[in-house]
Design a protein around this motif. Structure first.
Motif, PDB file in Angstrom:
ATOM      1  N   ALA A   1      58.187   6.511 -10.341  1.00 14.83           N
ATOM      2  CA  ALA A   1      58.082   5.472  -9.306  1.00 14.83           C
ATOM      3  C   ALA A   1      58.207   6.097  -7.906  1.00 14.83           C
ATOM      4  N   PHE A   2      59.133   7.028  -7.735  1.00 18.55           N
ATOM      5  CA  PHE A   2      59.250   7.701  -6.429  1.00 18.55           C
ATOM      6  C   PHE A   2      57.986   8.503  -6.138  1.00 18.55           C
ATOM      7  N   ARG A   3      57.439   9.132  -7.167  1.00 20.53           N
ATOM      8  CA  ARG A   3      56.240   9.952  -6.957  1.00 20.53           C
ATOM      9  C   ARG A   3      55.030   9.089  -6.628  1.00 20.53           C
ATOM     10  N   ASP A   4      54.881   7.972  -7.371  1.00 21.93           N
ATOM     11  CA  ASP A   4      53.645   7.200  -7.269  1.00 21.93           C
ATOM     12  C   ASP A   4      53.748   6.034  -6.295  1.00 21.93           C
ATOM     13  N   GLY A   5      54.943   5.816  -5.730  1.00 19.71           N
ATOM     14  CA  GLY A   5      55.054   4.830  -4.670  1.00 19.71           C
ATOM     15  C   GLY A   5      55.669   3.501  -5.061  1.00 19.71           C
ATOM     16  N   GLY A   6      56.081   3.322  -6.320  1.00 19.68           N
ATOM     17  CA  GLY A   6      56.729   2.072  -6.710  1.00 19.68           C
ATOM     18  C   GLY A   6      58.117   1.948  -6.118  1.00 19.68           C
ATOM     19  N   ARG A   7      58.725   3.074  -5.817  1.00 16.46           N
ATOM     20  CA  ARG A   7      60.055   3.112  -5.217  1.00 16.46           C
ATOM     21  C   ARG A   7      59.983   4.115  -4.082  1.00 16.46           C
ATOM     22  N   THR A   8      60.562   3.751  -2.944  1.00 19.21           N
ATOM     23  CA  THR A   8      60.324   4.571  -1.759  1.00 19.21           C
ATOM     24  C   THR A   8      61.584   5.211  -1.214  1.00 19.21           C
ATOM     25  N   TYR A   9      61.629   6.506  -1.227  1.00 19.78           N
ATOM     26  CA  TYR A   9      62.630   7.275  -0.503  1.00 19.78           C
ATOM     27  C   TYR A   9      61.914   8.567  -0.120  1.00 19.78           C
ATOM     28  N   PRO A  10      61.423   8.636   1.124  1.00 24.02           N
ATOM     29  CA  PRO A  10      60.492   9.703   1.486  1.00 24.02           C
ATOM     30  C   PRO A  10      60.908  11.126   1.097  1.00 24.02           C
ATOM     31  N   PRO A  11      62.158  11.541   1.317  1.00 22.44           N
ATOM     32  CA  PRO A  11      62.461  12.936   0.954  1.00 22.44           C
ATOM     33  C   PRO A  11      62.193  13.230  -0.523  1.00 22.44           C
ATOM     34  N   MET A  12      62.414  12.228  -1.396  1.00 20.95           N
ATOM     35  CA  MET A  12      62.159  12.471  -2.812  1.00 20.95           C
ATOM     36  C   MET A  12      60.687  12.324  -3.159  1.00 20.95           C
ATOM     37  N   GLY A  13      60.043  11.347  -2.551  1.00 22.41           N
ATOM     38  CA  GLY A  13      58.621  11.175  -2.828  1.00 22.41           C
ATOM     39  C   GLY A  13      57.864  12.446  -2.489  1.00 22.41           C
ATOM     40  N   TYR A  14      58.274  13.041  -1.409  1.00 29.01           N
ATOM     41  CA  TYR A  14      57.648  14.259  -0.919  1.00 29.01           C
ATOM     42  C   TYR A  14      57.886  15.415  -1.891  1.00 29.01           C
TER      43      TYR A  14
ATOM     44  N   THR B   1      70.114  18.826  -6.799  1.00 23.22           N
ATOM     45  CA  THR B   1      71.573  18.791  -6.823  1.00 23.22           C
ATOM     46  C   THR B   1      72.173  18.931  -5.425  1.00 23.22           C
ATOM     47  N   SER B   2      71.377  19.365  -4.463  1.00 21.60           N
ATOM     48  CA  SER B   2      71.899  19.392  -3.092  1.00 21.60           C
ATOM     49  C   SER B   2      72.240  17.975  -2.647  1.00 21.60           C
ATOM     50  N   CYS B   3      71.559  16.988  -3.148  1.00 22.61           N
ATOM     51  CA  CYS B   3      71.876  15.602  -2.806  1.00 22.61           C
ATOM     52  C   CYS B   3      72.629  14.881  -3.926  1.00 22.61           C
TER      53      CYS B   3
ATOM     54  N   GLN C   1      76.371  14.283 -10.532  1.00 23.15           N
ATOM     55  CA  GLN C   1      77.457  13.280 -10.519  1.00 23.15           C
ATOM     56  C   GLN C   1      77.443  12.400  -9.280  1.00 23.15           C
ATOM     57  N   GLY C   2      76.530  12.680  -8.339  1.00 22.98           N
ATOM     58  CA  GLY C   2      76.529  11.943  -7.077  1.00 22.98           C
ATOM     59  C   GLY C   2      77.475  12.636  -6.099  1.00 22.98           C
ATOM     60  N   LEU C   3      77.386  12.260  -4.835  1.00 24.92           N
ATOM     61  CA  LEU C   3      78.260  12.884  -3.848  1.00 24.92           C
ATOM     62  C   LEU C   3      79.272  11.870  -3.342  1.00 24.92           C
ATOM     63  N   ASN C   4      80.464  12.367  -3.022  1.00 25.03           N
ATOM     64  CA  ASN C   4      81.517  11.503  -2.489  1.00 25.03           C
ATOM     65  C   ASN C   4      81.150  10.907  -1.145  1.00 25.03           C
TER      66      ASN C   4
END
Ligand code: HEC
Ligand code: HEC
Length: 184
Positions: free
Chosen positions: A80-93, A48-50, A56-59
């Protein structure tokens, strides 16, 4: 001590908050009403920090709304973020070591939240571009074989079960970013 390039103290806190999956079971002690929801509130603070306290998302930002999207859709994105199908490093990590059943709980938690939608964000586009976009959204473009977005995303673009996410409340830059990613 290892120092990871991406590691900030915030991220380390987030990892700590999410990482101890074992104590999730302890929070579900029978006869302690409400223990589970508040435990989840705590645990998803990393998210929720992001994504906003209610998902609800951030403004004025790229971080997408995740609240109220179908649980199956959210689960598929998280794996997908965990296994690499979708890439956004802070979340994958963040997700790297979380098991499927925990990701299902997180998905259900955000799927059940229904915070209000923000005001429409019209940005700086001209009325012509806006009208052309609205035509595509509502009617598609049969000549170019483009279906109407609402055919799948729902008449009010709030998504449809079991797997189609709502588009309402997403920032224009995020939607454009996703479409660019698919194209490439
Ligand atoms: C550092 C900020 C940040 C953190 C922390 C974060 N996210 Fe994200 N999240 C993003 C961004 C940015 C995207 C969009 C990435 C992209 O371009 O595909 C995203 C995408 C998503 C999506 C896909 C949304 C969609 O509609 O397809 C889901 C689901 C999601 N995040 C859930 C979570 C969960 C659950 C957590 C906590 C475990 C989390 N996020 C932590 C920034 C973050
Ligand atoms: C044939 C059905 C269909 C049509 C028509 C369609 N979509 Fe989608 N859309 C989907 C599905 C299914 C997903 C989820 C894909 C996944 O699971 O990753 C999706 C996902 C998206 C996402 C990602 C949302 C998120 O939360 O990250 C965006 C943005 C999007 N669509 C935009 C559009 C736009 C704009 C149009 C119209 C030009 C459109 N879609 C038309 C089925 C459709």
């Amino acid at each position: 001590m290892h120092r990871r390039t991406i590691g900030s103290s915030v991220l380390l806190f987030l990892l700590y908050a999410l990482g101890s999956g074992a104590s999730l079971a302890a929070a579900e002690v029978p006869g302690v009403p409400g223990a589970m929801p508040s435990a989840m509130d705590e645990r998803v603070r990393a998210c929720t920090s992001c994504h906003g306290v209610q998902g609800q998302g951030l403004n004025n930002d790229y971080f997408p709304r995740i609240a109220g999207k179908p649980a199956d859709y959210l689960f598929n994105q998280l794996t997908a973020f965990r296994d690499g199908g979708r890439t956004y490093p802070p979340m994958g990590y963040l997700l790297a070591f979380l098991p499927d059943d925990y990701l299902r709980k997180i998905s259900q938690y955000f799927a059940d939240l229904q915070p209000p939608y923000p005001e429409a964000d019209h940005g700086n586009v001209s009325p012509e571009v806006l009208a052309a976009g609205e035509r595509l959204v509502r009617h598609g473009d049969p000549a170019r074989k483009i279906p109407a977005c609402i055919a799948c995303h729902g008449a009010r673009m709030t998504g449809t079960q079991p797997g189609i996410p709502g588009l309402l409340g997403l920032h224009a830059s995020y939607i454009a970013g996703q479409m660019g990613t698919w194209r490439s």
